[in-house]
Design an enzyme around this catalytic site. Sequence first.
Site, PDB file in Angstrom:
ATOM      1  N   ASP A 317      54.802 -48.478 -21.057  1.00  0.00           N
ATOM      2  CA  ASP A 317      54.838 -48.438 -19.606  1.00  0.00           C
ATOM      3  C   ASP A 317      53.694 -48.958 -18.683  1.00  0.00           C
ATOM      4  OD1 ASP A 317      55.599 -47.736 -17.055  1.00  0.00           O
ATOM      5  OD2 ASP A 317      55.921 -45.688 -17.496  1.00  0.00           O
ATOM      6  N   GLU A 509      56.949 -41.557  -8.260  1.00  0.00           N
ATOM      7  CA  GLU A 509      56.111 -41.255  -9.285  1.00  0.00           C
ATOM      8  C   GLU A 509      54.942 -40.110  -8.734  1.00  0.00           C
ATOM      9  OE1 GLU A 509      54.601 -44.205 -12.134  1.00  0.00           O
ATOM     10  OE2 GLU A 509      56.169 -45.502 -11.023  1.00  0.00           O
TER      11      GLU A 509
HETATM   12  C1  BGC Z   1      56.953 -46.327 -14.330  1.00  0.00           C
HETATM   13  C2  BGC Z   1      58.089 -46.997 -15.025  1.00  0.00           C
HETATM   14  C3  BGC Z   1      58.391 -48.445 -14.301  1.00  0.00           C
HETATM   15  C4  BGC Z   1      57.178 -49.218 -14.500  1.00  0.00           C
HETATM   16  C5  BGC Z   1      57.445 -50.734 -14.059  1.00  0.00           C
HETATM   17  C6  BGC Z   1      55.581 -47.454 -14.060  1.00  0.00           C
HETATM   18  O1  BGC Z   1      54.934 -46.867 -13.444  1.00  0.00           O
HETATM   19  O2  BGC Z   1      56.492 -45.080 -15.154  1.00  0.00           O
HETATM   20  O3  BGC Z   1      59.255 -46.191 -14.952  1.00  0.00           O
HETATM   21  O4  BGC Z   1      59.341 -48.924 -15.228  1.00  0.00           O
HETATM   22  O5  BGC Z   1      56.083 -48.668 -13.672  1.00  0.00           O
HETATM   23  O6  BGC Z   1      57.453 -50.632 -12.657  1.00  0.00           O
HETATM   24  C1  BGC Z   2      54.242 -48.837 -10.835  1.00  0.00           C
HETATM   25  C2  BGC Z   2      54.674 -50.289 -10.515  1.00  0.00           C
HETATM   26  C3  BGC Z   2      53.963 -50.715  -9.090  1.00  0.00           C
HETATM   27  C4  BGC Z   2      52.438 -50.618  -9.001  1.00  0.00           C
HETATM   28  C5  BGC Z   2      51.863 -50.850  -7.791  1.00  0.00           C
HETATM   29  C6  BGC Z   2      52.833 -49.148 -10.982  1.00  0.00           C
HETATM   30  O1  BGC Z   2      52.192 -47.961 -11.306  1.00  0.00           O
HETATM   31  O2  BGC Z   2      54.825 -48.532 -11.775  1.00  0.00           O
HETATM   32  O3  BGC Z   2      55.968 -50.704 -10.529  1.00  0.00           O
HETATM   33  O4  BGC Z   2      54.362 -52.068  -8.405  1.00  0.00           O
HETATM   34  O5  BGC Z   2      52.203 -49.367  -9.577  1.00  0.00           O
HETATM   35  O6  BGC Z   2      50.657 -50.702  -7.990  1.00  0.00           O
END
Ligand code: BGC
Ligand code: BGC
Length: 621
Positions: A317, A509
């Site tokens: 991830d 998140e």
């Molecule tokens: C998330 C994932 C996601 C990835 C890419 C992460 O923060 O936990 O679910 O696929 O970011 O955006």
């Molecule tokens: C997320 C990404 C997002 C990024 C933004 C990550 O944790 O998974 O999808 O674009 O944070 O800072």
Amino acid sequence: MCAYTKKQTKTKTSRFGIPALSLAITLFGVTCNESTKSLPDETEIYKNPKYSVDERVNDLLSRMTLSEKIGQMIQIDRGFIEKESDIKDYFIGSILSGGGSSPSSNEPSAWADMVDNFQQQAVRTRLGIPLIYGIDAVHGHNNVHGAVIFPHNIGLGCTRNPELIQQAARVTAKEVAGTGIHWTFSPCIAVVRNERWGRTYEGFGETPELAGMMAEAAVRGYQGDDLSDNTSILACAKHFLGDGGTTGGHDQGNTEVDEATMRRLHLPGYISAVNAGTGSIMASYNSWNGEKMHGNQYWLTTVLKKELDFEGFLVSDWSGIDQLPGDFASDIETAVNAGIDMVMLPQRYKEFMLTTLDLVNQGKISIERIDDAVSRILRMKFALGIFESPFTDRALTGTIGCQEHRNVARECVRQSLVLLKNENSTLPIADSVTHIHVAGKNADNLGNQCGGWTISWQGGSGNITVGTTILEAIRHAGTEVEVTFSSDGLGARNADVAIAVIGETPYAEGSGDRSDLSLSAEDISTVINLRSFGIPTIIVLISGRPLILDNIMLYSDALIAAWLPGTEGQGVADVLFGDFAPTGKLSHTWPRSMSQIPINYGDIDYDPLFEYGFGLTFPKK
Ligand code: BGC
Ligand code: BGC
């Protein structure tokens, strides 16, 4: 399974003992000794689709330098590419768009142009290995303006209709393919055990049965009958393992259960996803009894790859390896040796290349492990047909957000609604009704009804994309009916019936983690205001999880949990007016109070407000 990995030609690596010095040679690898072994004269098997995927993988792998292999394991976010030529020079295997990581013009054709542009760099490398581009298309192609937005998974779980979920995923696959993208980080099959978690809505529900049933459907929908079809994209079941089981529902927290519980609750979804042929799986940020999953060889390799026979590749991830104890080098060593095949860095690609070369040369990561990782990735690239068609099929670009696709989403909305209360046959709205008053902050707010992971990572309020709000849908539903609106409900005088559309506003998140899931004071007063006119009141709740309803239950005559329905608000009106009967069944137990959470189906002393599976109905008109 991976028999071919044992037969590969070993690549010489010793020459890369001094990384800083050798990097320059390696990166422009065509000139270094290792790769002067120029392509043989005989047919290049890997370029020939007449050979099997395994034959092509073996052939290609035997031609690759160590740097070319390590490049395949790199995934960077498009926003962190320093120079476009780095894609070629670092042999980058994959690029992603994180949430909201869009081209400056967020239109389908600009996406396709951007992805094709990156791809141009990749196909210009010595071996011409194309990129695999990934994105979170988790409820439709949700980063792209104008794409159809489906209900989030929590609502899809309430449909109990895997055929429909498969159809929805098929539509998403077409829209994703229409922007040149090959891979979605979906389905999220978290079995969510504590609704405090900000990602509750990303999972299909609280039981392993639901996760398993929907995982299979979604994977089949994304991947189609044949991965090489131009409308098929690679699925990614996530997040492995135990993401929905953390103590306190903390995002990226610690799942403190024994192995038997882990297998009973959290593993079945992956068994289904693997059986349905998911091409990739994403590791989870959470820990298991204090140890980060990203470094857990037992679950990632022994269980997932060996016991479950998962033949696809495992992606880490976003920055997930950085959470492992130790420095960057030890993070890479631990994660790759635990079984991670592709690393969603998403930024430090230069450092990753150097450091990993070094780790292999020091014998800390074996060449067999590298070859296995790269074979898994290449296998999917071949299976997807990216070598044959690396660029966007522009015929699909124009279908993004089309009516046919929206109709499927509208059907998902209808079937995801759960009728929780319906006194005095308030619903469906009677034909005799001539004046409806609509209220509430979520009634005329497209962004709010879509939730997080829509256009931007966290989502946003207002007219963020193309779609129909619930208010607009109600207005269009009956031409004979007068529809008025006031956000606070104070304009409801003289209406025959009132509809309050209230609930949560977007989050994603960890920023959605909550210790209190009560309705806001604003929402409660909207409902009380409506009630003060003595009008029958219907509540439509927009939320990513069950909320604590308290007195609102008393103030309402009917209540529908609409979850995060997406852009097709008409699906809500379809049920309100009785054109379709409500059929949704709760994917989560509905708690009476915060003190009841965690509460899940099968608990002893189970005494919720509404049980898992609950859902009323009425006959359609
Ligand atoms: C998330 C994932 C996601 C990835 C890419 C992460 O923060 O936990 O679910 O696929 O970011 O955006
Ligand atoms: C997320 C990404 C997002 C990024 C933004 C990550 O944790 O998974 O999808 O674009 O944070 O800072």
